[in-house]
Structure formats: C-alpha cells, structure tokens
Design a protein around this motif. Structure first.
Motif, PDB file in Angstrom:
ATOM      1  N   HIS A 186       0.792  -0.997  -0.102  1.00 47.85           N
ATOM      2  CA  HIS A 186      -0.055  -0.070  -0.049  1.00 47.85           C
ATOM      3  C   HIS A 186       0.755   1.135  -0.080  1.00 47.85           C
ATOM      4  CE1 HIS A 186      -3.924  -2.014   0.644  1.00 47.85           C
ATOM      5  NE2 HIS A 186      -2.961  -2.995   0.917  1.00 47.85           N
TER       6      HIS A 186
ATOM      7  N   GLU B 108      -3.315  -7.540  -4.693  1.00 50.98           N
ATOM      8  CA  GLU B 108      -2.887  -6.639  -3.887  1.00 50.98           C
ATOM      9  C   GLU B 108      -3.661  -5.082  -4.153  1.00 50.98           C
ATOM     10  OE1 GLU B 108      -2.766  -5.676  -0.911  1.00 50.98           O
ATOM     11  OE2 GLU B 108      -0.681  -5.668  -0.153  1.00 50.98           O
ATOM     12  N   ALA B 109      -4.107  -4.578  -3.150  1.00 52.62           N
ATOM     13  CA  ALA B 109      -4.450  -2.898  -3.236  1.00 52.62           C
ATOM     14  C   ALA B 109      -5.240  -2.606  -4.385  1.00 52.62           C
ATOM     15  CB  ALA B 109      -3.240  -2.392  -3.187  1.00 52.62           C
ATOM     16  N   PRO B 110      -6.446  -3.390  -4.581  1.00 53.97           N
ATOM     17  CA  PRO B 110      -7.711  -2.593  -5.524  1.00 53.97           C
ATOM     18  C   PRO B 110      -8.080  -1.263  -4.851  1.00 53.97           C
ATOM     19  CG  PRO B 110      -8.582  -4.772  -4.413  1.00 53.97           C
ATOM     20  CD  PRO B 110      -6.892  -4.348  -4.084  1.00 53.97           C
ATOM     21  N   THR B 111      -8.484  -0.286  -5.457  1.00 53.17           N
ATOM     22  CA  THR B 111      -8.571   0.855  -4.769  1.00 53.17           C
ATOM     23  C   THR B 111     -10.124   1.433  -4.870  1.00 53.17           C
ATOM     24  OG1 THR B 111      -8.019   2.197  -6.711  1.00 53.17           O
ATOM     25  CG2 THR B 111      -6.296   1.843  -5.258  1.00 53.17           C
TER      26      THR B 111
ATOM     27  N   GLU C 126     -14.400  -0.404  -4.598  1.00 50.00           N
ATOM     28  CA  GLU C 126     -15.128  -1.496  -4.415  1.00 50.00           C
ATOM     29  C   GLU C 126     -15.492  -2.300  -5.824  1.00 50.00           C
ATOM     30  OE1 GLU C 126     -19.355  -3.270  -2.292  1.00 50.00           O
ATOM     31  OE2 GLU C 126     -18.550  -1.294  -1.804  1.00 50.00           O
TER      32      GLU C 126
ATOM     33  N   VAL D  56     -12.686  -4.621  -6.414  1.00 52.45           N
ATOM     34  CA  VAL D  56     -12.767  -5.647  -5.485  1.00 52.45           C
ATOM     35  C   VAL D  56     -13.780  -6.780  -6.272  1.00 52.45           C
ATOM     36  CG1 VAL D  56     -13.331  -6.562  -3.403  1.00 52.45           C
ATOM     37  CG2 VAL D  56     -11.849  -4.319  -3.802  1.00 52.45           C
TER      38      VAL D  56
ATOM     39  N   THR E  71      -7.284  -0.149  -0.201  1.00 47.64           N
ATOM     40  CA  THR E  71      -8.507  -0.682  -0.485  1.00 47.64           C
ATOM     41  C   THR E  71      -9.463  -0.336   0.547  1.00 47.64           C
ATOM     42  OG1 THR E  71      -6.914  -2.831  -1.183  1.00 47.64           O
ATOM     43  CG2 THR E  71      -9.429  -3.168  -0.599  1.00 47.64           C
TER      44      THR E  71
END
Length: 298
Positions: A129, A192-195, A197, A200, A223
């Motif tokens: 992150h 890792e670290a989708p920003t 929803e 996601v 996230t």
C-alpha cells in the motif's frame, strides 16, 4: 516446552480444512510471539505473520525490503512455537530468484508455518500500500511459484501468490497474472491493493472460480474497508488484518509513555493495563509451573 504444551493438531492440514469451510477465514496480523498468543487467546483460528509488522518491531523501520529472509524465518519460527493454531507467514519476494525461493520454502517449512505468501515485486520490495513499487516479469514469477510448489515436502503447505500489478500496470494485468499464478500451482490468489469496491468485485468475479482468494483488510490502506458480510458475499476465502495489532500496541505504548513523562510515574495509567498476575498467566506461567512440579523431582 512448546511440544509438551501443544494440542497435537496438524497445523497445515488444519489450515486447508479452515480454508475450505465456505466462509472467509479471519487472520489477524502478528508481529511477534506475544501478539500471536493474544490472537490465539482471542479465539481466532489462524495467525498471519505480517512483514510490515515484523520489520517495524524488529528494526523500527518501514516495510521497504530491509529485512533478510533469515530474519523473517526466525520471526516465523518464534511465532509458530508460541501458538497451536496455523501460522501463515509473509515471505515477501522469496528473497531472490527461483533457486532462492526453493531455499526460502524449505526454511519456512522447517520453521513450521502452515502457509507462505510470495509476491511479484522487484527486490527490494515495498509494502503493498506504498507508492513506488516495481514488478518482475510475469514469466519470472510463474517460475518462482513453480519452484515453490516443487520445493515443499509437505503437500499441505499452502502457497499464496500475490500480485502488486494493480498499482503498477492496472487491474487487467493483475487479473492476467493471477490466472497464470494459479496455473503455476498457487493454492490461493492475492490481488493486492485494489482501490475501489468495483475493482474488488471484478477481482472476485473473474478469479474466485480459478482459485480461492485473499482479501487484504489493510488498516488505513488503499483498499476500501468492506464489511465482512460483503467480503463473504464476494466469495473470498481468507481475510488478513495485517497491522491492527501493531497500531493498537503503538497507541497503548504512546499513551503509557505520555502519562509517565507528564506525571513521573505510571500510576494513573495502570487501571487500563492488565494486572501483572493476569499478564503472567496469559503468557503461560501456570503451564511452566506445572512442568516445574512434574520434572523438579520434589
């Protein structure tokens, strides 16, 4: 002492059983043996050894690739010896190329962990992150994962493949890499670290039928902080909470030191702290005393 006091469960088989339960397995982050014991005593079924927290606790520095593999394995060994529940340990990049990954897997396996996490960053890596990350080629990471699968002597050792491609090359590349990592033999996939929803949701929809998925509930990270109910709806198998224990410990220590500095003694802070006898009990003094009685010859 740990062997005498353990439950006798097989942690690796137990981890696979928990991951197949159909609901997200919650794994709070431990940065040392004490935090791991507290996680177990709170009723959680698995401990996640955080690389971020390990770096902060061992050398007081950020997670930017400063620790060696040997230092990480030593911390994993101490954490495993302190608890009976399965331990999933951050193994960063594997600390080198595919041949280094072979030795990394062997050392973590000897330390007793139930699962390891490997990622596709260039060494020295950064916290997922943070900004400024760089990736190795997808083919190189596939080779490292194939080496990891071949190196484990216990087929129940869980191998988690993490990609940091979202921040570097975008979500499309992250999904493509995750699919390749599953084909290479990874047991779980960790994007890792989708920003958002929406990102996601896309990760879940495109990958949950490929392999079980990890959601990183990184406290204060990039996230969005989804509810456990929403994470369950999306079909994630494992949720890690990597640094909450570290942040809580930091807050508690700061508060105590502020009181001590201002008042000269910690008296007014003591009501918020566990009493000495309670603390010695939670770290296992009664068990040690029973062993002393058993082996003292008295």
């Amino acid at each position: 002492m740990a062997d005498l006091l353990s439950t006798g469960r097989a942690p690796r088989a137990r981890l696979r059983e928990l991951l197949s339960a159909g609901t997200p397995l919650m794994a709070p982050g431990a940065y040392d043996a004490l935090s791991a014991r507290l996680i177990e005593q709170a009723g959680f079924d698995v401990v996640y050894m955080t690389g971020f927290g390990t770096t902060a606790s061992l050398i007081g520095r950020p997670d930017v690739g400063l620790l060696s593999g040997a230092e990480m394995v030593d911390n994993a060994r101490r954490i495993v010896s302190a608890v009976d529940v399965p331990v999933i340990a951050d193994a960063d990049t594997g600390y080198g190329n595919a041949i280094n990954v072979v030795r990394t897997v062997q050392l973590y396996e000897q330390a007793g962990v139930a699962g390891i996490q490997l990622e596709d960053q260039v060494m020295p890596k950064k916290c997922g992150h943070m900004s400024g990350k760089a990736l190795i080629g997808a083919d190189e990471m596939v080779g490292k994962l194939r080496a990891a699968v071949a190196a484990r002597t216990d087929p129940d050792l869980v191998i988690i493949a993490r990609t940091d491609a979202v921040a570097v090359q975008g979500l499309d590349e992250a999904v493509t890499r995750a699919r390749a990592f599953a084909e290479a033999g990874a047991d779980l996939l960790f994007v890792e670290a989708p920003t958002s929803e929406e990102d996601v949701v896309r990760v879940a929809e495109e990958l949950r039928d490929v392999a079980p998925l990890v959601f990183n509930w990184a406290e204060g990270g990039r996230t969005p902080p989804l509810s456990l109910e929403r994470i369950t709806e999306l079909g994630f198998a494992l949720v890690i909470y990597p640094i909450g224990t570290l942040l809580a410990a930091t807050a508690g220590i700061r508060a105590l030191l502020a009181t001590l500095k201002a008042e000269g003694t910690p008296v007014s802070a003591l009501p918020g702290l566990p009493p000495f006898d309670e603390f010695t009990e939670l770290i296992g003094l009664p068990e040690v005393q029973r062993l002393e009685e058993r082996f003292s010859g008295a």
